[in-house]
Design a protein around this motif. Structure first.
Motif, short mmCIF file in Angstrom:
data_model
loop_
_atom_site.label_atom_id
_atom_site.label_comp_id
_atom_site.label_asym_id
_atom_site.label_seq_id
_atom_site.Cartn_x
_atom_site.Cartn_y
_atom_site.Cartn_z
N HIS A 102 47.89 2.13 -7.32
CA HIS A 102 47.24 1.70 -8.57
C HIS A 102 45.89 1.08 -8.28
N ALA A 143 47.50 -0.63 -14.86
CA ALA A 143 47.32 0.71 -14.29
C ALA A 143 48.64 1.48 -14.33
N LEU A 156 49.21 2.68 -17.81
CA LEU A 156 48.37 3.85 -18.04
C LEU A 156 49.05 5.10 -17.48
N THR A 173 35.18 2.04 -15.99
CA THR A 173 36.56 1.70 -15.65
C THR A 173 36.68 1.45 -14.15
N SER A 223 39.93 3.72 -11.37
CA SER A 223 39.80 4.92 -12.21
C SER A 223 40.61 6.07 -11.60
N SER A 247 40.45 8.59 -16.59
CA SER A 247 41.07 7.40 -17.14
C SER A 247 40.83 6.21 -16.22
N GLY A 248 41.22 5.02 -16.67
CA GLY A 248 41.12 3.86 -15.80
C GLY A 248 41.33 2.56 -16.56
N VAL A 249 41.26 1.47 -15.80
CA VAL A 249 41.36 0.14 -16.39
C VAL A 249 39.96 -0.22 -16.91
N TRP A 279 43.67 -0.24 -20.68
CA TRP A 279 43.27 1.03 -20.09
C TRP A 279 42.69 1.97 -21.16
#
Ligand code: PHE
Length: 413
Positions: free
Chosen positions: A178, A198, A201, A236, A239, A256-258, A275
Motif C-alpha cells: 500500500h 489505500a 481503495l 495522489t 498512487s 488511483s491513489g490517496v 482516495w
C-alpha cells in the motif's frame, strides 16, 4: 485567421493566440453521450453507479475550466507537458476544456460530498487511430473519511465488509505494498491511516473490477486476474494503476491513489483523508461490448444505436466494414510556423469529421543542405456507415491540403 470570439453554451468568449478549439470540437460539446438513454457509455456509467449505490452521482458539470483548476489546484508543476497547447484545447489563456475529471475534485469535495462519482466528457489533442478520439469520457470516484480514530474505525469496518464480499469471489489479485519507499505516504498523514485508506481503495476497486469483468463468475471458470501497479500522479500519493486480464490481454483500466492533502485543504476539508480514482469509459466499453472503433460511440446510424438498451451490456454485431481509401500528402514545412503532429490531426479531423479512421506519419526527413523538413502523412478515409467514393475522398483531401497551405504555410511536394 481565428475568430475574435467563440460562442459556447450561449456565452461568448474572447480568443487569443493560444486558442485552438476547432469547429469540429465545438459542435460536439453539447452531445454528452454519457447521458444518452441506451447509449453504451450511459449504460456503463449506470452500471458503475449501481455498484456504488451510496455514492452521489454527478454528470452535468461544464467542460470549461480554468487551467488553474485543471492543473495548479491539483499540484501539477508549472512545466507539466499536459499544459502545452499541442496537448490540450484552449478557448484562451484563461479557459480550457478539462483534460480529466480530476479537475472537479476540489469543487466537489468543497460542496461536502464525501463519496461521489462524477462522469464527464474530457478533451485531449492526440493522434488519429481506432482507439484515440479528442473527446472521451471519464468517471472520477472518490471517498473521504474523517482523519481521526473514529474515522479509521469506519474504514476498518468498511474494509471488513468489502473483504467478506471479495472472499467468496473468483478473483486473483496481484498486489503491491500500500505504501513503499517508491510510492510513499504523505508527510502529513499518519502512516497507519494512509495504509487503511489505500486498502479501502483497493478493496473497493477490486469489487468494481469483479462487477465489470467477472462475467458469470462461475467457480468452474478461470479466476478474474487483477493487478495493482505503482503509479505516479501529481495529486495522489501513494498512487496505483489497475490492470485486468481479459480475453487474453492485460488491459489498463484506471489510475488511483490517496488524495493529496493540498487538494482537501483547498476544498476546506482538511480534517479528511481519502482516495480517488479515474477511469476511461470508452476503453472499458470497447472491451465489454466488443466495439472495434472509438468513432462508433459518436455514430447516429440506427444500425449502431438500435443495438443497445439501458441496463444491459451486449455484444456489438458489426455491420459490414466499408472500404478504406488511403491518401498521402507530402510537403515541406514552413521555416517559421511550427506544425505539431496534433495540429496536422486537428486539421484532418476538422475537415473530414468522422470519415477519417487513421493517420500515419510515413516519412520525415531534414534536407541536408537547406535544413528544411519534409513530411509525408498517409490518411485512411473510411466511413462507418456507407461506401465513400474516391471522388469524395479526393475532395476532402484537397480541402486538407488547402488548410495546411493556408494555416501552416506548407509547400506541397
Ligand atoms: N486523472 C487521472 C488521469 O486522467 C486519473 C486519476 C484520477 C488518477 C484520480 C488518480 C486519481 O489519468
Amino acid at each position: 485567421g481565428r475568430p475574435s470570439s467563440l460562442e459556447i453554451f450561449g456565452d461568448r468568449y474572447p480568443t487569443d493566440d493560444v486558442t485552438n478549439i476547432t469547429p469540429a470540437i465545438l459542435a460536439k460539446l453539447p452531445l454528452r453521450l454519457h447521458t444518452r438513454p441506451a447509449h453504451p457509455l450511459n449504460t456503463l456509467r449506470t452500471l458503475i453507479e449501481s455498484h456504488f449505490p451510496e455514492f452521489t452521482p454527478l454528470s452535468s458539470l461544464s467542460p470549461l475550466v480554468t487551467p488553474f483548476k485543471n492543473f495548479d489546484e491539483l499540484s501539477f508543476p508549472p512545466d507539466h507537458p499536459g499544459r502545452a497547447v499541442t496537448d490540450s484545447y484552449y478557448v484562451n489563456k484563461n479557459l480550457m476544456l478539462r483534460t480529466h475529471t480530476s479537475a472537479h475534485e476540489v469543487e466537489v469535495f468543497r460542496r461536502g460530498a464525501d463519496k461521489w462519482l462524477l462522469t464527464a466528457d474530457v478533451y485531449r489533442r492526440d493522434e488519429i487511430d481506432g482507439s484515440h478520439y479528442p473527446i472521451f469520457h471519464q468517471m472520477e470516484g472518490a471517498k473521504i473519511f474523517t482523519a481521526d480514530a473514529a474515522g479509521m474505525r469506519a474504514v476498518e469496518e468498511d474494509n471488513a465488509r468489502l473483504r467478506a464480499l471479495l472472499g467468496r469471489a473468483n478473483i486473483e489479485i496481484e498486489d503491491v505494498p500500500h505504501v513503499s519507499a517508491t510510492n510513499p505516504a504523505q508527510a502529513t498523514h499518519d502512516p497507519v491511516y494512509a495504509e487503511l485508506v489505500a486498502q479501502n481503495l483497493k478493496l473497493s476497486l477490486n469489487g468494481l473490477m469483479l462487477t465489470l469483468f467477472g462475467g458469470a463468475g462461475a467457480s468452474s471458470e478461470a479466476p478474474l486476474r487483477v493487478r495493482w501497479i505503482e503509479a505516479y500522479f501529481p495529486f495522489t500519493t501513494p498512487s496505483f494503476e489497475v490492470e485486468v486480464f481479459f480475453r487474453g490481454k492485460w488491459l489498463e483500466i484506471l489510475g488511483s491513489g490517496v488524495v493529496r492533502q493540498a487538494t482537501l485543504d483547498t476544498a476546506n476539508v482538511s480534517n479528511k483523508i481519502g482516495w480517488a480514482f479515474g477511469l476511461g469509459l470508452e476503453r472499458i466499453a470497447m472491451i465489454l461490448y466488443s466495439i472495434p472503433d472509438i468513432r462508433l460511440f459518436w455514430s447516429t446510424d440506427e444500425r449502431f444505436l438500435s443495438q443497445f438498451t439501458d441496463e444491459k451490456i451486449t455484444t456489438f454485431q458489426p455491420y459490414s466494414k466499408y472500404p478504406s481509401c488511403f491518401k498521402d500528402v507530402s510537403f515541406w514545412t514552413a521555416q517559421d510556423i511550427a506544425l505539431h503532429e496534433n495540429d496536422f490531426c486537428d486539421v484532418v479531423r476538422d475537415v473530414a469529421g468522422d470519415l477519417v479512421e487513421d493517420v500515419q506519419k510515413i516519412d520525415s526527413f531534414v534536407h541536408p543542405k537547406t535544413s528544411r523538413t519534409s513530411l509525408c502523412y498517409r490518411i485512411n478515409y473510411r466511413s462507418m456507415d456507407r461506401s465513400l467514393s474516391n471522388e469524395e475522398a479526393n475532395e476532402i483531401q484537397a480541402q486538407v491540403v488547402d488548410r495546411l497551405r493556408q494555416q501552416f504555410g506548407v509547400e506541397i511536394r
